[in-house]
Design an enzyme around this catalytic site. Structure first.
Site, PDB file in Angstrom:
ATOM      1  N   LYS A  41       0.542  -1.344  -0.013  1.00 17.06           N
ATOM      2  CA  LYS A  41      -0.299   0.061  -0.101  1.00 17.06           C
ATOM      3  C   LYS A  41       0.716   1.537  -0.544  1.00 17.06           C
ATOM      4  CE  LYS A  41      -3.175  -1.947   3.113  1.00 17.06           C
ATOM      5  NZ  LYS A  41      -3.779  -2.605   4.528  1.00 17.06           N
ATOM      6  N   GLY A  42       2.049   0.824   0.151  1.00 18.31           N
ATOM      7  CA  GLY A  42       2.499   1.929   0.894  1.00 18.31           C
ATOM      8  C   GLY A  42       3.299   2.844  -0.649  1.00 18.31           C
ATOM      9  N   GLU A  97       8.233   2.238  -5.476  1.00 20.69           N
ATOM     10  CA  GLU A  97       7.765   1.709  -4.185  1.00 20.69           C
ATOM     11  C   GLU A  97       7.941   3.359  -3.071  1.00 20.69           C
ATOM     12  OE1 GLU A  97       6.906   0.130  -2.391  1.00 20.69           O
ATOM     13  OE2 GLU A  97       8.400  -1.876  -2.692  1.00 20.69           O
ATOM     14  N   ASP A  98       7.028   2.790  -1.980  1.00 17.79           N
ATOM     15  CA  ASP A  98       7.629   3.974  -0.203  1.00 17.79           C
ATOM     16  C   ASP A  98       9.200   4.433  -0.363  1.00 17.79           C
ATOM     17  OD1 ASP A  98       7.943   1.514   0.568  1.00 17.79           O
ATOM     18  OD2 ASP A  98       6.576   1.846   1.954  1.00 17.79           O
ATOM     19  N   ASP A 101      15.049  -0.383   1.500  1.00 12.66           N
ATOM     20  CA  ASP A 101      15.587  -1.142   2.731  1.00 12.66           C
ATOM     21  C   ASP A 101      16.302  -1.738   2.441  1.00 12.66           C
ATOM     22  OD1 ASP A 101      15.494  -0.415   5.616  1.00 12.66           O
ATOM     23  OD2 ASP A 101      14.628  -2.195   5.339  1.00 12.66           O
ATOM     24  N   LYS A 129      16.849   3.878   1.818  1.00 13.96           N
ATOM     25  CA  LYS A 129      18.175   4.062   3.114  1.00 13.96           C
ATOM     26  C   LYS A 129      18.873   2.951   2.785  1.00 13.96           C
ATOM     27  CE  LYS A 129      14.105   3.230   6.858  1.00 13.96           C
ATOM     28  NZ  LYS A 129      13.880   2.427   8.112  1.00 13.96           N
ATOM     29  N   PHE A 151      13.089   5.063  11.434  1.00  7.39           N
ATOM     30  CA  PHE A 151      12.195   3.928  10.957  1.00  7.39           C
ATOM     31  C   PHE A 151      10.856   5.839  10.693  1.00  7.39           C
ATOM     32  CE2 PHE A 151       7.783   2.914  11.419  1.00  7.39           C
ATOM     33  CZ  PHE A 151       8.155   0.849  10.264  1.00  7.39           C
ATOM     34  N   ASP A 158       3.644   3.185   6.252  1.00  9.55           N
ATOM     35  CA  ASP A 158       3.037   3.343   7.819  1.00  9.55           C
ATOM     36  C   ASP A 158       3.814   2.878   9.330  1.00  9.55           C
ATOM     37  OD1 ASP A 158       3.288   0.719   6.782  1.00  9.55           O
ATOM     38  OD2 ASP A 158       2.123  -0.065   8.542  1.00  9.55           O
ATOM     39  N   ARG A 164      -0.304   6.520   7.251  1.00  8.64           N
ATOM     40  CA  ARG A 164       0.214   6.954   6.257  1.00  8.64           C
ATOM     41  C   ARG A 164      -0.430   8.031   4.761  1.00  8.64           C
ATOM     42  NH1 ARG A 164       1.685   1.366   4.085  1.00  8.64           N
ATOM     43  NH2 ARG A 164       0.214  -0.111   5.178  1.00  8.64           N
TER      44      ARG A 164
HETATM   45  P1  IMP Z   1      13.095  -4.086   1.391  1.00  9.36           P
HETATM   46  O1  IMP Z   1      12.283  -5.676   1.091  1.00  9.36           O
HETATM   47  O2  IMP Z   1      13.850  -4.604   3.690  1.00  9.36           O
HETATM   48  O3  IMP Z   1      13.537  -3.205   1.083  1.00  9.36           O
HETATM   49  O4  IMP Z   1      11.479  -3.710   2.380  1.00  9.36           O
HETATM   50  C1  IMP Z   1      11.320  -2.190   2.126  1.00  9.36           C
HETATM   51  C2  IMP Z   1       9.697  -2.663   3.299  1.00  9.36           C
HETATM   52  O5  IMP Z   1       9.678  -2.796   4.015  1.00  9.36           O
HETATM   53  C3  IMP Z   1       8.744  -0.983   2.508  1.00  9.36           C
HETATM   54  O6  IMP Z   1       8.084  -1.325   1.098  1.00  9.36           O
HETATM   55  C4  IMP Z   1       8.294  -0.413   3.519  1.00  9.36           C
HETATM   56  O7  IMP Z   1       6.859  -1.366   3.536  1.00  9.36           O
HETATM   57  C5  IMP Z   1       9.270  -1.390   4.318  1.00  9.36           C
HETATM   58  N1  IMP Z   1       9.816  -0.337   5.332  1.00  9.36           N
HETATM   59  C6  IMP Z   1      11.285  -0.049   4.997  1.00  9.36           C
HETATM   60  N2  IMP Z   1      11.681   0.715   6.130  1.00  9.36           N
HETATM   61  C7  IMP Z   1      10.710   1.426   6.581  1.00  9.36           C
HETATM   62  C8  IMP Z   1      10.249   2.150   7.503  1.00  9.36           C
HETATM   63  O8  IMP Z   1      11.310   3.285   8.031  1.00  9.36           O
HETATM   64  N3  IMP Z   1       9.393   2.744   7.673  1.00  9.36           N
HETATM   65  C9  IMP Z   1       7.963   2.641   7.338  1.00  9.36           C
HETATM   66  N4  IMP Z   1       7.644   0.848   6.784  1.00  9.36           N
HETATM   67  C10 IMP Z   1       9.007   0.771   6.082  1.00  9.36           C
HETATM   68 MG    MG Z   2       6.003  -1.428   0.877  1.00  7.38          MG
END
Ligand code: IMP
Ligand code: MG
Length: 174
Positions: A41-42, A97-98, A101, A129, A151, A158, A164
């Protein structure tokens, strides 16, 4: 419910940067149309704001994914909760993407979506990040903001499904 939100990137700055990125994408894809894939949803708030500012023809599709299984050790396998409605064959695809990470979600998504034979596939994220990256092979083509390892919430992101709808990017403080 005791947390407070510290503003990290104010609304005007987010919007100004989205306009810049949209102009860059419109230039890069000049003469072509672009197929945006919003990761729910992000990604939904960013996708709308970005799409409104693109000057090239746009089509939209939505996908919802979640990390597979429980536990603290991520296998890097992602479950597709809602797949795309339309095929990608021959399309210029931009994944929206939002936040990136660890990069696990996108590394996996890129693998499956490449198998659907798009003409091209690129990545656009509101936030990155890089300190947290595990999947080093994930390269981001368009990044609005690089942020430290904190975070964040707002603009689609969220904390426990809350915040959100905040029109800025904030840091959760307990
Ligand atoms: P990745 O697979 O670790 O890159 O995951 C990314 C997902 O983790 C994002 O799409 C978010 O849903 C969630 N996420 C990672 N960091 C944050 C944050 O600081 N705030 C909120 N959601 C986060
Ligand atoms: Mg996400």
């Amino acid at each position: 419910m005791a947390e407070t939100i510290r503003i990290l990137i104010p609304e005007e700055e987010v919007n100004r940067r989205i306009s810049e990125i949209a102009a860059q994408i419109s230039r890069d894809y000049e003469g072509k149309s672009i197929h945006l894939i919003c990761i729910l949803k992000g990604g939904v708030f960013f996708t709308c704001e970005l799409a409104k500012r693109l000057t090239i023809p746009v089509s939209l599709d939505f996908m919802s994914v979640s990390s597979y299984g429980g536990g603290t050790v991520s296998s890097g396998v992602v479950k597709i909760v809602k797949d795309l409605d339309d095929p990608l064959e021959g399309k210029e695809v931009l994944i929206v993407e939002d936040i990136i990470d660890s990069g696990r979600t996108l590394a996996y998504l890129l693998e499956i979506l490449k198998q659907r034979h798009p003409a091209g596939i690129r990545l656009c994220t509101l936030l990155d990040k890089p300190e947290r990256r595990v999947k080093k092979q994930v390269t981001v083509d368009y990044t609005c903001f690089t942020i430290p390892d904190e975070f964040v919430v707002g603009y689609g992101l969220d904390y426990d499904q809350k915040y959100r709808n905040l029109p800025y990017i904030g840091v959760v403080e307990q």
